[in-house]
Design an enzyme around this catalytic site. Structure first.
Site, PDB file in Angstrom:
ATOM      1  N   TYR A 123     -18.629  11.575  15.632  1.00 55.20           N
ATOM      2  CA  TYR A 123     -18.597  12.691  14.692  1.00 55.20           C
ATOM      3  C   TYR A 123     -19.463  12.458  13.450  1.00 55.20           C
ATOM      4  O   TYR A 123     -20.108  13.404  12.965  1.00 55.20           O
ATOM      5  CB  TYR A 123     -17.147  13.014  14.303  1.00 55.20           C
ATOM      6  CG  TYR A 123     -16.408  13.778  15.386  1.00 55.20           C
ATOM      7  CD1 TYR A 123     -16.415  15.174  15.397  1.00 55.20           C
ATOM      8  CD2 TYR A 123     -15.730  13.115  16.392  1.00 55.20           C
ATOM      9  CE1 TYR A 123     -15.752  15.875  16.386  1.00 55.20           C
ATOM     10  CE2 TYR A 123     -15.063  13.807  17.388  1.00 55.20           C
ATOM     11  CZ  TYR A 123     -15.073  15.196  17.395  1.00 55.20           C
ATOM     12  OH  TYR A 123     -14.429  15.885  18.387  1.00 55.20           O
ATOM     13  N   GLU A 155      -7.985  14.763  20.513  1.00 53.89           N
ATOM     14  CA  GLU A 155      -8.577  13.967  21.591  1.00 53.89           C
ATOM     15  C   GLU A 155      -7.870  12.619  21.742  1.00 53.89           C
ATOM     16  O   GLU A 155      -7.662  12.147  22.864  1.00 53.89           O
ATOM     17  CB  GLU A 155     -10.083  13.799  21.323  1.00 53.89           C
ATOM     18  CG  GLU A 155     -10.844  15.102  21.507  1.00 53.89           C
ATOM     19  CD  GLU A 155     -12.087  15.217  20.634  1.00 53.89           C
ATOM     20  OE1 GLU A 155     -12.588  14.169  20.167  1.00 53.89           O
ATOM     21  OE2 GLU A 155     -12.543  16.355  20.400  1.00 53.89           O
TER      22      GLU A 155
END
Length: 408
Positions: free
Chosen positions: A108, A151
């Site tokens: 990310y 996740e």
């Protein structure tokens, strides 16, 4: 922690919300330029991502670029407008797809770095002041932290370390469907699907050395020790490049071969026990519907099941034989078809042309499942909304990186 709970941990501060409201139109107007610049920068610094992580076909068409930026803009819109429904479905779909690709938290910051550099490059440093950058930075990390938490929970739920989703499985059967679709059955690694209509990612190394990943729907009932998924080869046309992975699978994969296949993921909810069910699909969108039919047969579902499918022709109708067999097994199930290229014989349940629900009666308390390309899903969902079906009763699946469309 559920998706909703994870998102509620963080809220957008009032000052940031005011800036986002003011700048959303500007970002929206330049979203295509921003995303092109973002991917140019990211792939320039990390060329391995295009070869090993991102779908090169979607990149060539611009679909992936639009999907990322539009998802962030959609999420930002929900953050600053409390009257809109919570984007939990959007987040859940993205989270499951990310988990199926093995996305991990350390990726990310890479996206963040190059996305914000692209925003400054396109809009200019005079526009993207420290205050504006801070507000959009907050939006990004609320989204990222929510997805990372989701996740992490998904990986934990299937008993794997974060990102460790691929297993090398043996191909135990191959069936070439008359429609051109290839059905592959794989086994090994202790993998089974735990819910109806899940999907797996398959990784293959192409002739140029690139390792590409694609996701394919499972068409077997939950709990099977072998997984069967459907691959639709795609030849090039004026609008789309040839399907790199699907065409490679058609040409090369045989019984006895080893394939890299992930643990199954997917967030389509199982039909409520005793509720009427409507399965609506077009083209290869039939595959999750076949998975749901297998589930309903296994559950000995007694409530009415309406199956509606649209295709170019009888010949192009994927898994047509099994589709009809499953409908025939279920008591009270019915099948209605639309073939755009015409029909060979008169039949009360086969129509010529595009799917039109105007003359189709659907129980108001039915759970509806919908899968096809983006245009088909949007058109049918619009018809269902006009009939008064609540958003919560219509479950959509898209075979493209356009999940944001379902919450737009």
């Amino acid at each position: 922690m559920t998706t909703t709970e994870a998102a509620e941990v963080q809220e957008l501060e009032p000052a940031h919300a005011e800036i986002i409201r003011a700048t959303l139109p500007l970002v929206g107007a330049h979203v295509d330029e921003i995303t092109v610049e973002f991917y140019r920068r990211m792939f320039g610094h990390h060329p391995e991502l295009l070869r090993t992580r991102f779908n090169r076909g979607n990149q060539a068409q611009g679909a992936q670029q639009r999907a990322l930026a539009a998802s962030i803009a959609t999420f930002a819109t929900h953050l600053v407008n409390p009257d809109l429904p919570h984007p939990s479905e959007l987040l859940s779909r993205i989270g499951h797809k990310h988990a199926s690709l093995g996305i991990t938290a350390d990726q990310y910051p890479i996206v963040h770095e190059h996305l914000f550099a692209a925003i400054v490059e396109v809009l200019g440093a005079d526009t993207v002041t420290a205050e504006v950058a801070g507000a959009w930075d907050r939006v990004y990390w609320i989204l990222a932290d929510t997805l990372i938490a989701l996740e992490r929970d998904l990986y934990r739920s299937v008993g794997v370390e974060a990102g460790d989703v691929f297993r090398r499985l043996r191909v135990t059967a191959r069936e070439d469907d008359p429609s051109g679709t290839v059905l592959l059955t794989v086994s090994g690694g202790g993998i089974s699907n735990t819910a109806a209509a899940q999907y797996v990612s398959v990784g293959v190394t192409l002739p140029d050395g690139a390792r590409q990943l694609r996701q394919y729907s499972l068409v077997n009932a939950p709990g099977a020790t072998e997984l069967t998924f459907a691959v639709k080869p795609l030849d090039a046309d004026g609008a789309h490049p040839a399907g790199e992975v699907s065409n490679w699978i058609r040409a090369n994969v045989r019984v006895g071969d080893l394939l890299d296949v992930t643990v199954p993921f997917g967030d389509l909810p199982a039909p409520r026990n005793g509720a009427p069910v409507v399965l609506i699909s077009a083209g290869i969108g039939i595959t999750p519907m076949v998975g749901l039919l297998e589930y309903l047969v296994g559950q000995k579902h007694q409530a009415p099941v309406q199956v509606l499918h649209a295709d170019r022709s009888e010949a192009s109708h994927p898994l047509r034989k099994r589709h009809r067999e499953l409908v025939d097994i279920l008591p009270g199930a019915s099948l209605e078809l639309w073939y755009a290229d015409g029909v060979d014989a008169d039949s009360a349940n086969i129509h010529e042309g595009l799917m039109d629900l105007d003359g189709v009666e659907i129980a108001s308390d039915a759970e509806v499942y919908l899968c096809g390309n983006a245009g088909f899903v949007q058109a049918v969902r619009t018809q269902l909304t006009a009939r008064g079906f609540a958003k919560e009763s219509v479950h959509c699946e898209l075979f493209s990186p356009n999940d944001w469309l379902l919450d737009a």
